[in-house]
Design a protein around this motif. Sequence first.
Motif, PDB file in Angstrom:
ATOM      1  N   GLU A   1      61.413  30.258  49.586  1.00 47.44           N
ATOM      2  CA  GLU A   1      62.522  29.706  49.174  1.00 47.44           C
ATOM      3  C   GLU A   1      63.271  30.386  48.043  1.00 47.44           C
ATOM      4  N   ASN A   2      62.439  31.175  47.281  1.00 48.28           N
ATOM      5  CA  ASN A   2      62.893  31.909  45.823  1.00 48.28           C
ATOM      6  C   ASN A   2      63.051  33.279  46.269  1.00 48.28           C
ATOM      7  N   PRO A   3      64.480  33.856  46.627  1.00 49.85           N
ATOM      8  CA  PRO A   3      64.336  35.133  46.944  1.00 49.85           C
ATOM      9  C   PRO A   3      64.063  36.117  46.016  1.00 49.85           C
ATOM     10  N   TYR A   4      64.019  35.752  44.731  1.00 50.13           N
ATOM     11  CA  TYR A   4      63.910  36.777  43.593  1.00 50.13           C
ATOM     12  C   TYR A   4      62.120  36.908  43.237  1.00 50.13           C
ATOM     13  N   ARG A   5      61.391  35.883  43.838  1.00 49.35           N
ATOM     14  CA  ARG A   5      60.084  36.021  43.529  1.00 49.35           C
ATOM     15  C   ARG A   5      59.408  37.189  43.476  1.00 49.35           C
ATOM     16  N   PRO A   6      58.319  37.623  42.485  1.00 46.74           N
ATOM     17  CA  PRO A   6      57.911  36.791  41.619  1.00 46.74           C
ATOM     18  C   PRO A   6      58.829  36.218  40.374  1.00 46.74           C
ATOM     19  N   PHE A   7      59.892  36.550  40.366  1.00 47.70           N
ATOM     20  CA  PHE A   7      60.980  36.562  39.155  1.00 47.70           C
ATOM     21  C   PHE A   7      61.534  35.193  39.475  1.00 47.70           C
ATOM     22  N   CYS A   8      62.182  34.607  38.272  1.00 48.64           N
ATOM     23  CA  CYS A   8      62.796  33.344  38.393  1.00 48.64           C
ATOM     24  C   CYS A   8      64.127  33.713  38.772  1.00 48.64           C
ATOM     25  N   SER A   9      64.715  34.689  38.545  1.00 54.52           N
ATOM     26  CA  SER A   9      66.221  35.030  38.572  1.00 54.52           C
ATOM     27  C   SER A   9      66.795  36.368  39.257  1.00 54.52           C
ATOM     28  N   LYS A  10      67.551  36.534  39.677  1.00 53.42           N
ATOM     29  CA  LYS A  10      68.220  37.894  40.080  1.00 53.42           C
ATOM     30  C   LYS A  10      68.308  38.718  38.775  1.00 53.42           C
ATOM     31  N   ARG A  11      68.871  38.175  37.320  1.00 47.82           N
ATOM     32  CA  ARG A  11      68.842  38.820  36.252  1.00 47.82           C
ATOM     33  C   ARG A  11      67.456  39.239  35.766  1.00 47.82           C
ATOM     34  N   CYS A  12      66.263  38.420  35.765  1.00 51.14           N
ATOM     35  CA  CYS A  12      65.149  39.022  35.476  1.00 51.14           C
ATOM     36  C   CYS A  12      64.511  40.129  36.497  1.00 51.14           C
ATOM     37  N   LYS A  13      64.827  40.098  37.836  1.00 47.61           N
ATOM     38  CA  LYS A  13      64.629  41.142  38.698  1.00 47.61           C
ATOM     39  C   LYS A  13      65.061  42.331  38.258  1.00 47.61           C
ATOM     40  N   LEU A  14      66.562  42.282  37.986  1.00 45.89           N
ATOM     41  CA  LEU A  14      67.299  43.692  37.447  1.00 45.89           C
ATOM     42  C   LEU A  14      67.056  44.124  36.288  1.00 45.89           C
ATOM     43  N   ILE A  15      66.425  43.213  35.256  1.00 43.09           N
ATOM     44  CA  ILE A  15      65.904  43.802  33.944  1.00 43.09           C
ATOM     45  C   ILE A  15      64.595  44.494  34.493  1.00 43.09           C
ATOM     46  N   ASP A  16      63.767  43.729  35.131  1.00 42.47           N
ATOM     47  CA  ASP A  16      62.468  44.546  35.624  1.00 42.47           C
ATOM     48  C   ASP A  16      63.044  46.000  36.206  1.00 42.47           C
ATOM     49  N   LEU A  17      63.690  45.971  37.070  1.00 43.85           N
ATOM     50  CA  LEU A  17      63.925  47.250  37.753  1.00 43.85           C
ATOM     51  C   LEU A  17      64.624  48.394  36.968  1.00 43.85           C
ATOM     52  N   GLY A  18      65.449  47.866  35.952  1.00 47.57           N
ATOM     53  CA  GLY A  18      65.812  48.744  34.836  1.00 47.57           C
ATOM     54  C   GLY A  18      64.848  49.310  34.015  1.00 47.57           C
ATOM     55  N   GLU A  19      63.973  48.690  33.595  1.00 48.91           N
ATOM     56  CA  GLU A  19      62.618  49.185  32.811  1.00 48.91           C
ATOM     57  C   GLU A  19      61.785  50.128  33.750  1.00 48.91           C
TER      58      GLU A  19
END
Length: 74
Positions: free
Chosen positions: A25-43
């Motif tokens: 049900e969490n499409p961004y897992r293991p992240f809490c949000s799209k924002r956190c997923k994009l921050i990680d991708l940017g890193e």
Amino acid sequence: MSLGGFMATHVSCPTCKKSTVYSKENPYRPFCSKRCKLIDLGEWASEGHRIAGKPADEELLSGDLPGNQDQSRE
């Protein structure tokens, strides 16, 4: 918390460390949000995150792999 009779697994978001549910049900897992997923991708894109070892192109060109021996000696 129970989802459909199963105990939900909680994990810490790798970016912000906030507790989040790890489920389909969490499409961004293991992240809490799209924002956190994009921050990680940017890193990863800016090489802020790296995997230890030689770069892949060095590995492929090094001759260390089977079948990549110097064939000019034939």
